[in-house]
Design a protein around this motif. Structure first.
Motif, PDB file in Angstrom:
ATOM      1  N   SER A 124     -27.001-119.700  68.336  1.00 28.34           N
ATOM      2  CA  SER A 124     -25.814-119.753  69.182  1.00 28.34           C
ATOM      3  C   SER A 124     -24.949-120.949  68.819  1.00 28.34           C
ATOM      4  N   ALA A 125     -25.608-122.057  68.583  1.00 28.28           N
ATOM      5  CA  ALA A 125     -24.849-123.258  68.190  1.00 28.28           C
ATOM      6  C   ALA A 125     -24.159-123.057  66.849  1.00 28.28           C
ATOM      7  N   GLN A 126     -24.848-122.384  65.920  1.00 24.23           N
ATOM      8  CA  GLN A 126     -24.254-122.120  64.614  1.00 24.23           C
ATOM      9  C   GLN A 126     -23.059-121.176  64.728  1.00 24.23           C
ATOM     10  N   GLY A 134     -31.203-120.489  70.498  1.00 23.91           N
ATOM     11  CA  GLY A 134     -30.319-121.611  70.809  1.00 23.91           C
ATOM     12  C   GLY A 134     -29.678-122.191  69.564  1.00 23.91           C
ATOM     13  N   GLU A 137     -20.143-123.056  66.041  1.00 22.14           N
ATOM     14  CA  GLU A 137     -19.596-123.933  65.006  1.00 22.14           C
ATOM     15  C   GLU A 137     -18.804-123.137  63.982  1.00 22.14           C
TER      16      GLU A 137
END
Length: 207
Positions: A45-47, A42, A50
């Motif tokens: 994925s966020a990185q 998770g 971004e």
């Protein structure tokens, strides 16, 4: 941009956390298979999202910078041709090249034959002189800057005809400086639709 690199570095170094720290392991044995911690997926994925957002933002900023830089660069260039015979003239006078081939920046005025600098910088100028006359009243011309002679061409031999000459100069101009070609008194030029006599100039770079 620095933030993008930091995020990318964090993603790379955090993507593989498996290390073999057992000192008794046989050095010839196969290394353990590293598997990412599912709890980190998770975060990764966020990185990635971004990074994608920042990459798109940087691409937009770069495009805007290119457009603004291109718009800020001054553009001045012209070529004009005589297009008809001229002279013998009673007094020395600027040659009016009436056939406009190009005139970016509108620095050249065909009504006067004079180029006026709208941008301070280094400029390149070139002119060609042609005659087909077998007489003593052939062609003599000069490239002039603010009334001062820069370079010249000369052909006064009465024994030949169909002569052409060219000269050029790189000049430093300030805004409002004038450049033109001068045909001297009792001299003449031959031209027609072939445009043997031309006058050109363009900005090399601003100052």
């Amino acid at each position: 941009m620095e933030r993008t690199f930091l995020l990318l570095a964090a993603f790379i170094f955090s993507s593989g956390q498996c290390q073999d720290t057992d000192p008794s392991r046989d050095p010839d044995a196969s290394l353990p298979v590293c598997e990412p911690d599912i709890r980190d997926l998770g975060v990764h994925s966020a990185q990635i999202l971004e990074l994608q957002r920042l990459t798109q933002e940087l691409a937009q900023q770069l495009q805007a910078l290119k457009e603004s830089t291109s718009a800020a660069v001054p553009r001045m260039a012209f070529t004009a041709a005589l297009g008809r015979s001229l002279g013998p003239v009673p007094i020395g006078m600027p040659v009016k090249y009436l056939v406009i081939i190009s005139n970016m920046g509108n620095g050249y005025n065909p009504a006067t034959g004079i180029f006026t600098a709208r941008v301070s910088g280094m400029y390149y100028f070139r002119y060609t002189m042609f005659n087909n006359l077998d007489s003593a009243t052939n062609s003599v011309m000069s490239l002039m800057k603010n009334g001062q002679l820069m370079v010249s061409t000369w052909d006064t031999s009465p024994a030949d005809a169909f002569d052409s000459a060219t000269n050029a100069a790189v000049l430093q101009l300030e805004v409002g400086d004038n450049v033109y070609t001068l045909l001297y008194a009792n001299r003449q030029l031959f031209d027609n639709d072939s445009s043997f006599n031309t006058f050109s100039g363009f900005l090399l770079f601003p100052l």
